[in-house]
Design an enzyme around this catalytic site. Structure first.
Site, mmCIF file in Angstrom:
data_model
loop_
_atom_site.group_PDB
_atom_site.id
_atom_site.type_symbol
_atom_site.label_atom_id
_atom_site.label_comp_id
_atom_site.label_asym_id
_atom_site.label_seq_id
_atom_site.Cartn_x
_atom_site.Cartn_y
_atom_site.Cartn_z
ATOM 1 N N LYS A 101 0.617 -1.124 0.205
ATOM 2 C CA LYS A 101 -0.071 0.000 -0.096
ATOM 3 C C LYS A 101 0.930 1.254 -0.023
ATOM 4 O O LYS A 101 1.956 1.288 0.032
ATOM 5 C CB LYS A 101 -1.057 0.017 1.235
ATOM 6 C CG LYS A 101 -0.137 -0.114 2.541
ATOM 7 C CD LYS A 101 -1.107 -0.356 3.563
ATOM 8 C CE LYS A 101 -0.248 -0.495 4.872
ATOM 9 N NZ LYS A 101 -0.709 0.428 5.825
ATOM 10 N N ARG A 109 -8.247 1.012 16.150
ATOM 11 C CA ARG A 109 -8.440 1.761 14.958
ATOM 12 C C ARG A 109 -9.772 0.801 14.078
ATOM 13 O O ARG A 109 -10.980 1.309 14.728
ATOM 14 C CB ARG A 109 -7.324 1.620 14.025
ATOM 15 C CG ARG A 109 -6.951 2.550 12.973
ATOM 16 C CD ARG A 109 -5.662 2.480 12.327
ATOM 17 N NE ARG A 109 -5.322 1.109 12.084
ATOM 18 C CZ ARG A 109 -4.034 0.858 11.362
ATOM 19 N NH1 ARG A 109 -3.118 1.782 11.189
ATOM 20 N NH2 ARG A 109 -3.607 -0.400 11.099
ATOM 21 N N TYR A 114 16.022 31.979 0.940
ATOM 22 C CA TYR A 114 14.913 32.859 1.474
ATOM 23 C C TYR A 114 15.329 33.223 2.817
ATOM 24 O O TYR A 114 15.840 32.372 3.689
ATOM 25 C CB TYR A 114 13.661 31.830 1.329
ATOM 26 C CG TYR A 114 12.924 31.821 0.039
ATOM 27 C CD1 TYR A 114 12.662 32.839 -0.705
ATOM 28 C CD2 TYR A 114 12.920 30.532 -0.516
ATOM 29 C CE1 TYR A 114 12.177 32.648 -2.167
ATOM 30 C CE2 TYR A 114 12.300 30.280 -1.731
ATOM 31 C CZ TYR A 114 11.849 31.573 -2.539
ATOM 32 O OH TYR A 114 11.379 31.147 -3.943
ATOM 33 N N MET A 141 11.279 25.118 -2.436
ATOM 34 C CA MET A 141 10.272 24.105 -2.936
ATOM 35 C C MET A 141 10.763 22.967 -3.870
ATOM 36 O O MET A 141 10.627 21.715 -3.642
ATOM 37 C CB MET A 141 9.018 24.911 -3.727
ATOM 38 C CG MET A 141 7.981 23.854 -4.035
ATOM 39 S SD MET A 141 6.747 24.771 -5.151
ATOM 40 C CE MET A 141 5.871 25.880 -3.935
#
Lengths: 583, 210
Positions: free
Chosen positions: A254, A350, A477, A526
């Site tokens: 998964k 859960r 930055y 980014m």
């Protein structure tokens, strides 16, 4: 006895002097006789290559090969490409470049690797003459044709003067074109249709197939996650060795195989005869079916809106509450046969049925005999933590009790499983009928077997630019931390949008460049980050940078990001290209 | 070198459970029912491994055309009606013995390469260095295990001038078995690094083995 001394170390080679030493046997103890036998250059400078070449040299000396010939040939040695690698090719094709050797056995191995990954792709084999097989051309190419037929090659492009012999032996369904040399093919290459095909390049060295490979490769992706399929197989075996012979194994693929990509992993696992696959969502299961995976697949969080697709693709849902059971029954009626897996809550809190639910579950299933309970399972909350062992035993106890109630009502014995990666290692008594392997297969362990596992995932970026920045300047930055001294700053092609989060910035994490660690400087951007390579003078633009892998364990980055390796892996963005390889 | 299944029976000893066509030629040795390409002239060895038992895949191999089998489970095989079936004590050992016998039919030099790191590189480089004037045989890719080495050795042919065989060992006793298969005229030990130290009690023991 040969003695080797390195007499000169240059940037791209080392010079070696060979002396023959023999102990004097004429009654002068301690005296020895020696003479300089040869001097030659090794076109590599790393210790391992030098040592390997000295082994070769010794053998050729034993064979009595002319030292001048040996020196000349060593000077022309090329690095050995050891692995078969799947690369993205032009026109969405997949390219496997095995342009280093070409004989029948390596052809068979390469075709096996290729067919494991072809899915529904058309397979194109570009094959040179096979040299020095010792067989008559007729017999040789008849054998090659048989191999090609056995692997359903759709199109064969032959290069050389002898390969024409194959024509009469090929199945009719195989398209065949032949070119006398690589240059002739190169001219025609643009005419070919490569769309969505799998291209296998297999050529003897003299045919220089590297040229073709460069042409067919998609322009390199600068940021990639490499997945070592050999290491994955190794890790699978490590865990399998912990099981009893008849215990089955489900592997969780998964979350896109914990970041490694699903379909390729699933095909490998199928090949390795894993018993079950586990995915989180119906979509993930469908993706596997479309990729041709036939193993049974458990879906952990099936949404009722997807039941129809689930049924059509023969996926097997987890059922964890009464309303889920009801909606599945509404869909299935009393006709559609569906295999289901009952999830029990034994303390994780859960998903899962609790004990009070069981009588109702049983009475519903009584009516809907078309729903076959394939397995009954639960999840351990803290199987890797000895501090909670008492709780784990309690979970197992509750699980057994609930399982007995269900078995009594059902009248048959579905598979029983509760052990996850930690449980496999630490609780053999709870392996039952099946275990579920998760992060362990990706090489991450917290139960003391880390040293037996191999690293599967390597995250790599590239140096885009290097510049020298003066003391007092700031990088990136927000002008964080002025440089205390003049520094060599490299900009690398990975940022927080790729999964390299801002917590790794401002020197809190170091990546691997050449053979050293280089710390981040300033904030992570980014799509890019900056690192300080002042201590790595050999670093240059275009070089590869390793964010985690063998050199730097993923746990280091996880610690820096205040999380666990699961989250690091699954955070690697989809835009980061996955490259699969096998040694 | 060409063998019939009958000749292979003579080499291996064992007992014929079934002998359908003794003149079947054998060219390929097969271990894995997933990898069958030359099935009709193949000989399938049913080997019991840690995780899989080759006997489980006999029928799958049979359906793909395989007609020659070596097994070490003394039972009935009704699913293989037209096959040659040789029963031996240990299929893995039989595979190794067959390779060892094949090896003995050649007098050209055989070099065995073992060690922790660099085996494959030394093998490939030696091949590159010899290639211009030797018809050299080398073990394919990473066929260096207890089953891989016999398969490698099986590929040796009359026309070769020299064979370069890689051998990996990870546990005690394995080297002796591989050495018996390869019967090297000369051995190369690549560096004894830390890569495979599990299974050995000390570095000293490890270097003694090599």
């Amino acid at each position: 006895m040969l003695q080797f001394d390195v007499t000169e170390e240059a940037e791209n080679h080392v010079r070696v002097r060979v002396r023959i030493k023999s102990a004097s046997n004429a009654g002068f103890p301690g005296m020895s006789f020696e003479q300089v036998y040869a001097v030659f250059d090794i076109p590599f400078t790393d210790d391992a290559s030098i040592e390997n070449i000295l082994h070769c040299y010794t053998f050729l000396y034993w064979l009595k090969m002319d030292p001048d010939v040996v020196a000349e040939r060593i000077g022309r040695l090329e690095p050995v490409e050891m692995r078969l690698e799947l690369k993205a090719g032009i026109q969405r094709s997949i390219l496997i470049n095995d342009a280093y050797s070409n004989d029948l056995s390596s052809l068979r191995i390469a075709l096996q690797f290729a067919s494991q990954h072809r899915r529904n792709r058309k397979m194109i084999l570009i094959l040179s003459d096979i040299l020095q097989s010792g067989l008559q051309p007729q017999k040789l190419y008849r054998e090659v044709a048989e191999i090609i037929a056995a692997f359903d090659v759709d199109q064969l492009i032959g290069i050389g003067t002898a390969i024409e012999h194959i024509r009469n032996h090929l199945p009719e369904s195989t398209h065949f074109n032949v070119y006398s040399d690589t240059a002739a093919f190169f001219q025609q290459l643009p005419q070919y249709e490569w769309h969505d095909s799998l291209i296998l390049l297999k050529g003897a060295r003299v045919f220089q197939f590297e040229r073709i490979a460069r042409r067919l490769e998609q322009k390199a992706h600068k940021t990639v996650m490499e997945i070592d399929l050999g290491a994955l197989t190794h890790n699978l075996q490590v865990y399998k060795r912990l099981l009893q012979k008849n215990t089955r194994m489900m592997v969780m693929v998964k979350a896109a195989g914990y970041g490694a990509g699903t379909a390729e992993l699933a095909r490998l696992l199928e090949f390795q005869k894993t018993d079950y696959l586990g995915v989180a969502y119906i979509d993930e299961g469908i993706e596997l079916r479309l990729a041709g995976v036939k193993l049974p697949i458990l879906v952990l969080n099936p949404e009722p809106s997807g039941y129809d697709a689930l049924y059509r693709h023969e996926l097997e849902p987890e059922v964890y509450n009464l309303s889920g059971l009801k909606s599945l029954m509404d869909f299935a009626g009393t006709e559609k046969k569906i295999r289901i897996h009952l999830k029990l809550d034994t303390g994780m809190h859960r998903l899962g049925f609790v004990e009070e639910d069981l009588p109702l579950v049983l009475s519903q299933l009584e009516v809907h005999q078309n729903l076959e309970v394939k397995s009954i399972f639960s999840h351990l909350s803290a199987s890797d933590n000895p501090a909670h062992d008492a709780f784990t035993h309690q979970q197992a106890f509750i699980f057994q009790r609930m399982y007995s109630i269900l078995v009594k009502g059902l009248g048959y014995h579905p598979l029983r499983h509760i052990a996850n990666t930690g449980g496999i290692v630490r609780f053999p008594e709870y392996h039952f009928d099946m275990v579920r392997l998760g992060i362990g297969i990706y090489g991450v362990d917290s139960c003391g077997i880390q040293d037996q596992l191999q690293v599967v995932n390597t995250l790599k970026a590239t140096i885009s630019q290097i510049k020298v920045v003066d003391a007092g300047e700031t990088v990136g930055y927000n002008r964080n931390g002025p440089l205390s001294e003049k520094a060599r700053i490299a900009t690398i092609s990975i940022g927080y949008a790729d999964g390299f989060l801002r917590l790794a910035g401002n020197g809190r994490y170091s990546v691997w460049v050449a053979d050293k660690k280089a710390p981040t400087v300033g904030n992570i951007c980014m799509d890019m980050s900056m690192i300080d390579v002042s201590d790595v003078p050999q670093a240059s633009e275009g070089d590869e940078v390793i964010v985690f892998g063998k050199e730097i364990p993923v746990e280091d980055l996880a610690r820096c990001l205040q999380t666990i390796p699961y989250e690091v892996f699954t955070n690697i963005a989809e835009r980061v290209k996955r490259v699969y390889f096998q040694e | 070198m060409a063998y019939t299944i009958h000749e292979i029976g003579d080499i291996l000893g064992g007992r014929w459970l079934q002998k359908a066509s003794p003149d079947n030629p054998v060219e390929q040795l097969l271990l894995d029912s997933r990898h069958l390409s030359h099935s009709t002239n193949g000989l399938f060895f049913a080997i019991r491994g840690v995780h899989h038992d080759g006997h489980q895949f006999l029928q799958e191999a049979y359906l793909q055309g395989v007609r020659n089998f070596v097994v070490d489970r003394n039972t009935e095989y009704p699913e293989l009606p037209e096959a040659n079936l040789l029963l031996v004590d240990d299929s893995l050992l039989a595979l190794q013995n067959l390779a060892a016998a094949h090896r003995q039919s050649f007098s050209y030099p055989v070099v065995g390469i073992t060690g922790s790191n660099g085996k494959t590189i030394v093998k490939e480089w030696l091949y590159q260095l010899l290639e211009p004037d030797y018809d050299a045989y080398r073990s394919p890719k990473s066929f260096n295990s207890q089953v891989g080495v016999p398969l490698s050795v099986w590929g040796m042919q009359d026309h070769h001038h020299v064979a370069i065989i890689e051998a990996g060992i990870s546990r005690r006793g394995e080297m002796a078995r591989l050495a018996a298969v390869i019967q090297p005229n000369i051995g190369i030990f690549t560096n004894l690094g830390q890569a495979h130290s599990e299974g050995f009690s000390s570095a000293a023991e490890k270097s003694r083995k090599k």
